[in-house]
Design an enzyme around this catalytic site. Sequence first.
Site, PDB file in Angstrom:
ATOM      1  N   ARG A 154       0.824  -1.223   0.000  1.00 14.63           N
ATOM      2  CA  ARG A 154       0.000   0.000   0.000  1.00 14.63           C
ATOM      3  C   ARG A 154       0.851   1.263   0.000  1.00 14.63           C
ATOM      4  O   ARG A 154       0.561   2.224  -0.695  1.00 14.63           O
ATOM      5  CB  ARG A 154      -0.895   0.023   1.239  1.00 14.63           C
ATOM      6  N   ILE A 155       1.923   1.275   0.810  1.00 10.59           N
ATOM      7  CA  ILE A 155       2.734   2.495   0.947  1.00 10.59           C
ATOM      8  C   ILE A 155       3.534   2.733  -0.332  1.00 10.59           C
ATOM      9  O   ILE A 155       3.573   3.851  -0.861  1.00 10.59           O
ATOM     10  CB  ILE A 155       3.663   2.397   2.182  1.00 10.59           C
ATOM     11  N   ASP A 174       9.185  -5.632  -6.499  1.00  6.49           N
ATOM     12  CA  ASP A 174       8.589  -6.381  -5.389  1.00  6.49           C
ATOM     13  C   ASP A 174       8.558  -7.849  -5.791  1.00  6.49           C
ATOM     14  O   ASP A 174       8.373  -8.149  -6.983  1.00  6.49           O
ATOM     15  CB  ASP A 174       7.159  -5.880  -5.085  1.00  6.49           C
ATOM     16  N   PRO A 206       9.127  -4.449   4.366  1.00  4.51           N
ATOM     17  CA  PRO A 206       9.216  -4.794   5.791  1.00  4.51           C
ATOM     18  C   PRO A 206      10.638  -5.211   6.122  1.00  4.51           C
ATOM     19  O   PRO A 206      11.453  -5.418   5.205  1.00  4.51           O
ATOM     20  CB  PRO A 206       8.266  -5.988   5.923  1.00  4.51           C
ATOM     21  N   ARG A 234      12.021   0.305   7.510  1.00  4.82           N
ATOM     22  CA  ARG A 234      12.587  -0.240   8.739  1.00  4.82           C
ATOM     23  C   ARG A 234      14.089   0.024   8.731  1.00  4.82           C
ATOM     24  O   ARG A 234      14.764  -0.155   7.714  1.00  4.82           O
ATOM     25  CB  ARG A 234      12.326  -1.754   8.834  1.00  4.82           C
ATOM     26  N   ASP A 258      14.264   8.173   8.055  1.00  5.15           N
ATOM     27  CA  ASP A 258      13.273   8.392   9.103  1.00  5.15           C
ATOM     28  C   ASP A 258      13.282   7.214  10.068  1.00  5.15           C
ATOM     29  O   ASP A 258      12.606   7.255  11.095  1.00  5.15           O
ATOM     30  CB  ASP A 258      11.882   8.569   8.475  1.00  5.15           C
TER      31      ASP A 258
END
Length: 332
Positions: A154-155, A174, A206, A234, A258
């Site tokens: 989604r992101i 992906d 992830p 992450r 971040d």
Amino acid sequence: MKLIDYGVREDEMQYIKDWSKENDIEVKIVTDLLTAETIEAAKGYDGVVAYQQLPYDPIIFDKMNEYGIHVISLRNVGTDNLPMDALIKNNIRLTNVPSYSPEAIAEYSVTGLMALLRNMKSMIRKVDNHDFRWAPDIGRELNSLTVGVAGTGRIGRAAIKIYQGFGANVIAYDKFHNPDIEKQGLYVDSLDELLKNSDVVTLHLPSLGKGNTVINEETISEMKNGAIVVNTGRGDLIKTKDLYDAVESGKLDGAVLDVYENEVGIFNSDLSNGELNDELLKAMVSNPKFIITPHIAFYTTRAVKNMATISLDSMVEELETGTSKNEIKLAK
Ligand code: COI
């Protein structure tokens, strides 16, 4: 039904109180994190809701079982700090909030990148000191760059839309192909190919666990000279020291981080009294080629409200029906 919500921050409290009133369900708000000691307070409640970055102690789940509580709902998405064996052993079901605002995180990726491309950190520091000269902070334009989006959940998909809106050439990778992204012909065949062909790599994956990094000395050597790395995913996706060295050597042009591999205990803490004992982080914070923020990509009013309320909705669903659309199936 009586619920208990742990680790609640000031900015979440009103959303929880409003939810409790609207749904006529008692929710005890606890500001302490969920630990082997604080779980005592859950005795007599039907479900535990929590969010924290520190690891959850396995004892918590033994005690939940002892108190007859069999559901924990997280207010966030990541589950990497949970001892899954302890949940399985104690027959505890788990829900998370898989989508509280993909756009919040996607928008932050471009916010950080734009700040870096236009040398905002250096420019703001200069202006703060009343130095109003332009040079040497000449910028680069996003519309002329190839942005590689790693991860098209989604992101990642929200990020693709935004980057395309800025006129960037977007490519994506992906393991699992999304039909919309496929239709647009954005997928490259491997992560290596993405890294080789991107001016900007933005990570929306992830954690890969077990020391598996996407950005490290070896993969950086394959990247374009002058490329930029953006990480709102992450911290452990990057071997940060390798990234730092690559920026210092001029191989890469900078990074927006971040998240950081050693952020726990640092991010969202006030260390302005001089308690920051992480030399690498200190070096990055003082370097204008690094935009460092404390895991705030998610931190918007919409996202925080969704985290607070969706976690409670999932708990009710679990307690009323024995499952929830947000339940994470634990491998037995
Ligand atoms: C998550 O939802 O797992 C995040 O990474 C955001 C968190 C800091 C609330």
